[in-house]
Design a protein around this motif. Structure first.
Motif, short mmCIF file in Angstrom:
data_model
loop_
_atom_site.label_atom_id
_atom_site.label_comp_id
_atom_site.label_asym_id
_atom_site.label_seq_id
_atom_site.Cartn_x
_atom_site.Cartn_y
_atom_site.Cartn_z
N UNK A 19 0.79 -1.22 0.00
CA UNK A 19 0.00 0.00 0.00
C UNK A 19 0.83 1.27 0.00
N UNK A 20 2.07 1.17 0.44
CA UNK A 20 2.94 2.35 0.48
C UNK A 20 4.39 1.90 0.53
N UNK A 21 5.28 2.88 0.45
CA UNK A 21 6.70 2.56 0.50
C UNK A 21 7.08 1.91 1.83
N UNK A 22 6.40 2.32 2.91
CA UNK A 22 6.68 1.76 4.24
C UNK A 22 6.03 0.40 4.43
N UNK A 23 5.14 0.03 3.53
CA UNK A 23 4.50 -1.28 3.58
C UNK A 23 4.70 -1.99 2.25
N UNK A 24 5.91 -2.53 2.02
CA UNK A 24 6.20 -3.16 0.73
C UNK A 24 5.41 -4.46 0.54
N UNK A 25 5.37 -4.89 -0.69
CA UNK A 25 4.70 -6.14 -1.03
C UNK A 25 5.45 -7.30 -0.36
N UNK A 26 4.70 -8.16 0.32
CA UNK A 26 5.26 -9.37 0.93
C UNK A 26 4.70 -10.56 0.15
N UNK A 27 5.61 -11.36 -0.40
CA UNK A 27 5.22 -12.58 -1.12
C UNK A 27 5.58 -13.77 -0.26
N UNK A 28 4.78 -14.83 -0.39
CA UNK A 28 5.00 -16.05 0.40
C UNK A 28 4.96 -17.26 -0.51
N UNK A 29 6.00 -18.05 -0.44
CA UNK A 29 6.07 -19.29 -1.20
C UNK A 29 6.09 -20.46 -0.23
#
Length: 113
Positions: free
Chosen positions: A70-80
């Motif tokens: 949602x923002x620079x302080x909340x980067x995308x988190x991917x899970x494998x």
């Protein structure tokens, strides 16, 4: 001069210190065992790229929906998901790999919390 006073004081201090020391609870023991088990395993290391993880560990059994972003302080988190563990990526680099254990509360990571 009373020679027993220093000995008595030392014993009293030792008993008080022992009673104030934090005790190890079952949950703490499980966490320590889990960390030791993770350290002994060959898991993806922090900083590895997604391409490196896939090259070294193969295709994951599932690529879960990404979170955040949602923002620079909340980067995308991917899970494998892999058999026995999950790899967490911030954007496209590993930030952590954890075992699928009841102690980790991640038996069903696909479900929202």
């Amino acid at each position: 001069m009373n020679t027993f006073k220093p000995v008595f004081t030392a014993i009293a201090l030792a008993l008080v210190s022992a009673s104030l020391a934090p005790s190890v609870h079952a949950g703490d023991t499980l966490l320590m065992q889990r960390v030791q088990q993770e350290q002994a395993m060959n898991l993806p290391k922090k900083g590895m790229s997604m391409a490196e993880v896939e090259r070294r560990f193969g295709q994951p059994t599932a690529k879960l929906d990404s979170r955040g972003g949602g923002s620079r302080k909340q980067p995308v988190i991917n899970r494998w998901m892999y058999p026995g563990y999950i790899v967490y990526f911030e954007r496209s680099h590993v930030i952590h790999a954890v075992l699928n254990t009841p102690a980790g509360n991640n038996l069903n990571p696909a479900s929202p919390k």
